[in-house]
Enzyme design. Structure first.
Site, PDB file in Angstrom:
ATOM      1  N   SER A   1     -11.570  -0.658   2.393  1.00  0.00           N
ATOM      2  CA  SER A   1     -10.686  -0.412   3.758  1.00  0.00           C
ATOM      3  C   SER A   1     -10.167   1.213   4.583  1.00  0.00           C
ATOM      4  O   SER A   1      -9.602   1.727   3.776  1.00  0.00           O
ATOM      5  CB  SER A   1      -8.903  -1.216   4.487  1.00  0.00           C
ATOM      6  OG  SER A   1      -9.500  -2.236   3.415  1.00  0.00           O
TER       7      SER A   1
ATOM      8  N   ARG B   1       1.057  -0.951  -0.150  1.00  0.00           N
ATOM      9  CA  ARG B   1      -0.305   0.253   0.158  1.00  0.00           C
ATOM     10  C   ARG B   1       0.362   1.057   0.067  1.00  0.00           C
ATOM     11  O   ARG B   1       0.049   2.263   0.162  1.00  0.00           O
ATOM     12  CB  ARG B   1      -0.869   0.088   1.160  1.00  0.00           C
ATOM     13  CG  ARG B   1      -2.191  -0.948   0.905  1.00  0.00           C
ATOM     14  CD  ARG B   1      -2.864  -0.657   0.168  1.00  0.00           C
ATOM     15  NE  ARG B   1      -4.205  -1.555  -0.084  1.00  0.00           N
ATOM     16  CZ  ARG B   1      -4.001  -2.937   0.136  1.00  0.00           C
ATOM     17  NH1 ARG B   1      -3.686  -3.609  -0.643  1.00  0.00           N
ATOM     18  NH2 ARG B   1      -5.509  -3.471   0.119  1.00  0.00           N
TER      19      ARG B   1
ATOM     20  N   GLU C   1      -6.162   3.610   6.310  1.00  0.00           N
ATOM     21  CA  GLU C   1      -5.307   4.506   4.029  1.00  0.00           C
ATOM     22  C   GLU C   1      -5.992   5.606   3.790  1.00  0.00           C
ATOM     23  O   GLU C   1      -4.479   5.609   2.852  1.00  0.00           O
ATOM     24  CB  GLU C   1      -5.978   2.593   4.034  1.00  0.00           C
ATOM     25  CG  GLU C   1      -4.794   1.881   2.583  1.00  0.00           C
ATOM     26  CD  GLU C   1      -5.904   0.983   2.218  1.00  0.00           C
ATOM     27  OE1 GLU C   1      -5.314  -0.562   2.648  1.00  0.00           O
ATOM     28  OE2 GLU C   1      -7.035   1.321   1.156  1.00  0.00           O
TER      29      GLU C   1
HETATM   30  N1  EPU Z   1     -12.617 -10.602   9.475  1.00  0.00           N
HETATM   31  C1  EPU Z   1     -13.366 -10.988  10.282  1.00  0.00           C
HETATM   32  N2  EPU Z   1     -14.264  -9.671  10.608  1.00  0.00           N
HETATM   33  C2  EPU Z   1     -15.031  -8.676   8.856  1.00  0.00           C
HETATM   34  C3  EPU Z   1     -13.845  -9.333   7.835  1.00  0.00           C
HETATM   35  C4  EPU Z   1     -12.663  -9.621   7.963  1.00  0.00           C
HETATM   36  O1  EPU Z   1     -12.874 -10.026  11.245  1.00  0.00           O
HETATM   37  O2  EPU Z   1     -15.416  -8.108   8.970  1.00  0.00           O
HETATM   38  C5  EPU Z   1     -11.187 -11.234   9.131  1.00  0.00           C
HETATM   39  C6  EPU Z   1     -11.332 -12.809   8.513  1.00  0.00           C
HETATM   40  O3  EPU Z   1     -11.507 -13.557   9.016  1.00  0.00           O
HETATM   41  C7  EPU Z   1     -10.379 -13.041   7.558  1.00  0.00           C
HETATM   42  C8  EPU Z   1      -9.373 -11.803   7.261  1.00  0.00           C
HETATM   43  O4  EPU Z   1      -9.895 -10.885   8.142  1.00  0.00           O
HETATM   44  O5  EPU Z   1      -8.960 -13.462   7.692  1.00  0.00           O
HETATM   45  C9  EPU Z   1      -9.267 -10.935   6.394  1.00  0.00           C
HETATM   46  O6  EPU Z   1     -10.389  -9.905   5.965  1.00  0.00           O
HETATM   47  P1  EPU Z   1     -10.233  -9.868   3.688  1.00  0.00           P
HETATM   48  O7  EPU Z   1      -9.816 -11.215   3.365  1.00  0.00           O
HETATM   49  O8  EPU Z   1     -11.899  -9.498   4.048  1.00  0.00           O
HETATM   50  O9  EPU Z   1      -9.404  -8.565   3.707  1.00  0.00           O
HETATM   51  P2  EPU Z   1      -8.742  -7.482   4.508  1.00  0.00           P
HETATM   52  O10 EPU Z   1      -7.516  -7.709   5.000  1.00  0.00           O
HETATM   53  O11 EPU Z   1      -9.676  -7.316   5.494  1.00  0.00           O
HETATM   54  C10 EPU Z   1      -7.172  -6.690   2.857  1.00  0.00           C
HETATM   55  C11 EPU Z   1      -7.013  -5.716   1.971  1.00  0.00           C
HETATM   56  C12 EPU Z   1      -7.926  -5.172   0.649  1.00  0.00           C
HETATM   57  C13 EPU Z   1      -8.602  -6.107  -0.364  1.00  0.00           C
HETATM   58  C14 EPU Z   1      -8.707  -7.892   0.658  1.00  0.00           C
HETATM   59  C15 EPU Z   1      -8.379  -8.964  -0.217  1.00  0.00           C
HETATM   60  C16 EPU Z   1      -5.888  -4.018   3.028  1.00  0.00           C
HETATM   61  C17 EPU Z   1      -6.340  -3.035   4.310  1.00  0.00           C
HETATM   62  N3  EPU Z   1      -7.478  -4.199   2.472  1.00  0.00           N
HETATM   63  O12 EPU Z   1      -8.870  -7.021   3.706  1.00  0.00           O
HETATM   64  O13 EPU Z   1      -8.324  -4.229   0.261  1.00  0.00           O
HETATM   65  O14 EPU Z   1      -9.892  -6.031  -1.123  1.00  0.00           O
HETATM   66  O15 EPU Z   1      -7.553  -7.708   1.606  1.00  0.00           O
HETATM   67  O16 EPU Z   1      -7.436  -8.670  -0.815  1.00  0.00           O
HETATM   68  O17 EPU Z   1      -5.067  -4.372   3.177  1.00  0.00           O
HETATM   69  C18 EPU Z   1      -8.904  -1.651   0.500  1.00  0.00           C
HETATM   70  O18 EPU Z   1      -7.511  -1.704   0.262  1.00  0.00           O
HETATM   71  O19 EPU Z   1      -9.536  -0.932   0.181  1.00  0.00           O
HETATM   72  C19 EPU Z   1      -9.552  -3.000   0.115  1.00  0.00           C
HETATM   73  C20 EPU Z   1     -10.302  -2.625   0.109  1.00  0.00           C
END
Ligand code: EPU
Length: 361
Positions: A243, A166, A341
């Site tokens: 995010s 990022r 972010e």
């Molecule tokens: N989780 C929770 N609660 C929730 C949602 C998720 O506990 O409400 C836990 C899940 O268990 C999961 C973990 O958090 O294991 C990760 O969640 P997710 O796979 O949805 O991905 P993220 O880490 O929250 C990141 C990026 C997203 C990107 C997704 C998919 C960042 C800050 N965010 O989200 O990017 O689409 O991975 O690769 O790196 C963005 O940057 O705006 C964005 C949407």
């Protein structure tokens, strides 16, 4: 063509949050000439300039921005093919998801997992956009940019851009120095899609053979929609900046300490030698915030705890109030301070620094 300078233009409709006051001056810049003449105008008037792309990663202050906002509207996409690669040059103002769709339609691999991300091409190198196991830095060849320091147009290579999670030259050491005009990507003709991320793998569990790029694009858009990370016109659950916090990257030692407090289920992703990335969404949820938690008109999305949403009529201050509460509780429980972010525009900088929303550098 000369720049048409408008005054007191509402910024809220130009952001996915739908929040914020007006820009004192505003220019829609459809060409490099307009970009250059706008910069000259701002210099003459001693105005600070903010470059606006798709407005999808931005929180604008309630009283707006006293400088000049330049919306980059440079369009145009050129395709060039070389053996197994296709080189694509896209204007910074092109809509990112449209470009991804065109690549997939031409059977070009490399960006299919970046489907459904709001925003413009020009924003992709700035924050090294990534999702579902792909990052723009993997396919980016170069960035054509206007260098405000040397007053010239330059071509920056991938190495020049210094990509990490990022982050890039553009949002760190050379913040505000460059204005992205055009981005060049190299994609693989008839390449296999990236099926690296568990969510995407699950979509194709029962499929024999590699899915088509178009199927992966459709699957990623479905997954994003389930998480309210796909913009759906009229759905308040995705009136957000995606995010709101970055996923923390910590040392192995810090992660081991986190596991003591959080238990073995805390998510762990590789983040380079000796480093671990964990999930801010998980930390938020386990600090006691359930999906849909709200504080006045600001809330967590009902589908994902990492997206702060404007339920309707929220101010930037409402969003910050909720963000403060989340950050505070996560820090108390897990010992990590979450880093936001989105870009903050028009806020009182000393206050943002004092509150720890931005670095002093
Ligand atoms: N989780 C929770 N609660 C929730 C949602 C998720 O506990 O409400 C836990 C899940 O268990 C999961 C973990 O958090 O294991 C990760 O969640 P997710 O796979 O949805 O991905 P993220 O880490 O929250 C990141 C990026 C997203 C990107 C997704 C998919 C960042 C800050 N965010 O989200 O990017 O689409 O991975 O690769 O790196 C963005 O940057 O705006 C964005 C949407």
């Amino acid at each position: 063509m000369k720049a048409r300078i408008q005054e007191n233009v509402a910024l809220a409709p130009l952001t996915t949050f739908g929040i914020g006051g007006p820009a004192r001056y505003f220019v829609d810049a459809p060409s490099e000439n307009v970009v250059l003449s706008t910069i000259q105008f701002a210099k003459d008037q001693n105005l600070s300039v903010f470059v606006l792309g798709g407005g999808s990663n931005l929180l604008v202050a309630d009283h707006g921005f006293p400088g000049l906002v330049m919306k980059i509207g440079l369009t145009g996409i050129d395709w060039e093919t070389h053996r197994d690669k296709a080189v694509v040059r896209a204007g910074a103002g092109e809509e990112w998801d449209r470009l991804v769709g065109l690549c997939v339609d031409r059977d070009l691999a490399g960006v299919e997992c970046l489907s459904g991300i709001p925003g413009s091409v020009g924003g992709t190198p700035v924050q090294n956009v990534g999702a579902y196991g792909q990052e723009v830095s993997e396919v980016l060849v170069s960035v054509r940019a206007y260098d405000r320091q040397t007053d010239s147009i330059v071509e920056l290579s991938r190495e020049d851009c210094r990509f990490t999670y990022r982050s890039s030259l553009f949002n760190t050491i050379a913040k505000d120095r460059y204005i992205v005009l055009q981005v060049t990507y190299s994609l693989t003709k008839h390449g296999n899609p990236a099926i690296r991320y568990p969510d995407v793998q699950r979509e194709f569990e029962s499929r024999v053979g590699y899915p088509l790029l178009g199927e992966v694009r459709a699957a990623v858009r479905r997954i994003r929609a389930r998480k309210a990370m796909l913009l759906v016109e009229g759905d308040p659950d995705c009136r957000s900046a995606g995010s709101f916090f970055k996923n923390p990257i910590v040392t192995e030692q810090q992660f081991a300490e986190l596991q003591v407090v959080a238990g073995p289920a805390v998510p762990r992703y590789p983040a380079g030698p000796g480093r671990v990335k964990t999930a801010a969404a998980w930390l938020i949820e386990h600090a006691g915030f359930s999906k849909g938690y709200s504080l006045g008109p600001a809330a967590l999305s009902s589908k994902h705890t990492l997206a702060l949403v404007n339920k309707g009529g929220a101010t930037a201050e409402d969003i910050l109030r909720l963000a403060r509460e989340i950050r505070g509780r996560v820090e108390t429980k897990f010992g990590f301070r979450l880093v936001p972010e989105p870009v903050f525009l028009g806020f009182d900088i000393p206050l943002l620094i004092q509150e720890g929303w931005v670095n002093a550098s």
